[in-house]
Design an enzyme around this catalytic site. Structure first.
Site, PDB file in Angstrom:
ATOM      1  N   CYS A  91       0.900  -1.307  -0.108  1.00  0.00           N
ATOM      2  CA  CYS A  91      -0.151   0.005  -0.040  1.00  0.00           C
ATOM      3  C   CYS A  91       0.798   1.220  -0.091  1.00  0.00           C
ATOM      4  O   CYS A  91       1.542   1.459   0.902  1.00  0.00           O
ATOM      5  CB  CYS A  91      -0.995  -0.075   1.325  1.00  0.00           C
ATOM      6  SG  CYS A  91      -1.549   1.553   1.780  1.00  0.00           S
ATOM      7  N   CYS A 130       0.335   3.759   2.689  1.00  0.00           N
ATOM      8  CA  CYS A 130       0.814   3.507   3.950  1.00  0.00           C
ATOM      9  C   CYS A 130       2.366   3.662   4.086  1.00  0.00           C
ATOM     10  O   CYS A 130       2.713   3.876   5.213  1.00  0.00           O
ATOM     11  CB  CYS A 130       0.521   1.816   4.012  1.00  0.00           C
ATOM     12  SG  CYS A 130      -1.146   1.664   4.125  1.00  0.00           S
TER      13      CYS A 130
END
Lengths: 102, 305
Positions: free
Chosen positions: A28, A31
């Site tokens: 991600c 993230c």
């Protein structure tokens, strides 16, 4: 601290203090951008516990907290969820969100 | 007062920073809530020159940020609420009330995903509503998801989502796609994708999280409702230029216009625009970086004059 089913309750729901839980995954992008921000908040805000849940390895925890987007941040106080939000943000913005519960 | 402030931290902003820093202009990059820009919500970037096997978007941005820092770029986090470009000294006002003055300003605020603005969309943000399939697709394993849009992004997202979802329903406003032939063929050939033509979403319904979507057929006006666990919006991007309304020239679509061809000059002396914010045609990482470089060189020349 890395959280899993084994240590989640002990660290988060059974804690009296304020805990910030970061639901993330290695694939991600946002993230990845948030990781250093979360680490800095961890270092700068006293009396805050920060835990990270890798959703790849902990799908049950992600489901339990209705995580449908990452990064998702859940703030616990005295074991209860007091705030939950998704998406990337700056350090000061994240700090503000957590310090209001301290 | 700063010599040059760069507003935005995508490929345009960071390339401008690399050039400005190397020219000893000590640039300050102001970044908002999505540091690194749109590339941070992608996965593999296969069209950035120099990487035979592609590079992950977030990694590319992290490297650019470090590269600019190496030459003395400074970074500041903040949300600029107001700009005053009417005087020689340009002033930025942040959401916390603080201000920043600069001689030259490089605008690289990029573009953001557009939303439909229908009921439920805001409410279920992060609870089934998403504008990023690569970020959130994972959470819809074997579930049913809806993708709104008929362009390349929508086709790409729908195809990507079939890796996880059991069923993908595409809502297309008209009776044809706008996307490329290749992407269309790929989506049409995918068994998991169902296409609903002439259909718009009216409302997202749910209970704590998304459970369904209310639809309307644009031709018959007939209304219906389908079950869905996820709702992905891919209807294009909108330049982030609200901040400059009334001060910089822009198209009706919001893209900034350049005052002089083959430069990055806006109509305000000392204000330059680069990247997606002023490009409704190419919108590529590499073209953003290219115009970011031009903006730094233009700013340098302007400061010298």
């Amino acid at each position: 601290m890395d959280l899993s089913k084994e240590n989640f309750d002990q660290t988060v729901t059974e804690s009296d203090g304020v805990v910030l839980v970061d639901f993330w995954a290695p694939w991600c992008g946002p993230c990845k951008m948030m990781a250093p921000v979360v680490d800095e908040v961890d270092g700068e805000v006293e009396k805050l516990t920060v835990g990270k849940v890798n959703v790849d390895d902990n799908q049950e925890l992600a489901m339990q907290y209705n995580v449908l987007s990452i990064p998702t941040f859940v703030i616990f106080k005295g074991g209860q969820v007091v705030d939950q939000f998704s998406g990337s943000m700056g350090k000061e913005a994240l700090k503000e969100r957590v310090t209001k519960h301290l | 007062m700063r010599d040059v402030v760069i507003l935005g931290s995508g490929p345009a902003g960071l390339t401008a920073a690399i050039y400005a820093a190397r020219a000893d202009m000590k640039p300050l990059v102001v970044h908002g809530p999505q540091p690194g820009g749109q590339l941070t919500i992608t996965t593999e970037v296969d069209n950035w020159p120099g990487f035979e096997n592609g590079i992950m978007g977030p990694e590319l941005m992290e490297e650019m940020k470090k590269q600019a820092a190496r030459f003395g770029t400074e970074y500041k986090e903040g949300w600029v609420e107001k700009v005053d470009l009417s005087a020689e000294k340009k002033t930025l006002t942040f959401s916390d009330g603080s201000t920043l003055d600069t001689k030259a300003l490089i605008v690289t605020t990029g573009a953001s995903a557009m939303w439909l603005g229908i009921p439920g969309e805001q409410e279920f943000q992060g609870k089934g509503v998403s504008a990023c399939a690569t970020c959130d697709g994972f959470f819809f394993r074997d579930k049913k998801v809806v993708v709104v849009g008929g362009g390349d992004t929508a086709l790409e997202e729908a195809t990507f989502l079939t890796k996880f979802a059991g069923e993908v329903v595409m809502l297309v406003r008209r009776d044809e796609f706008r996307g490329s032939k290749a992407m269309q063929a790929k989506a049409r050939a995918n068994d998991k994708i169902t296409i609903m033509w002439n259909t718009s979403a009216k409302e997202i319904v749910g209970d704590g999280k998304v459970t369904g979507v209310k639809l309307v057929n644009n031709q018959t006006k007939e209304e219906s409702e389908i079950e869905a666990d996820g709702f992905f919006v891919a209807i294009g991007h909108k330049p982030n230029t609200d901040l400059f309304k009334g001060q910089l020239d822009m198209l009706d679509s919001g893209y900034l216009t350049i005052a002089e061809p083959f430069t990055t000059k806006t109509k305000v002396p000392g204000v330059f625009a680069a990247g997606d914010v002023a490009d409704h045609v190419y919108r590529q990482a590499v073209t953003a970086a290219g115009t970011g470089c031009m903006a730094a060189l233009d700013a340098e020349r302007w400061l010298e004059e």
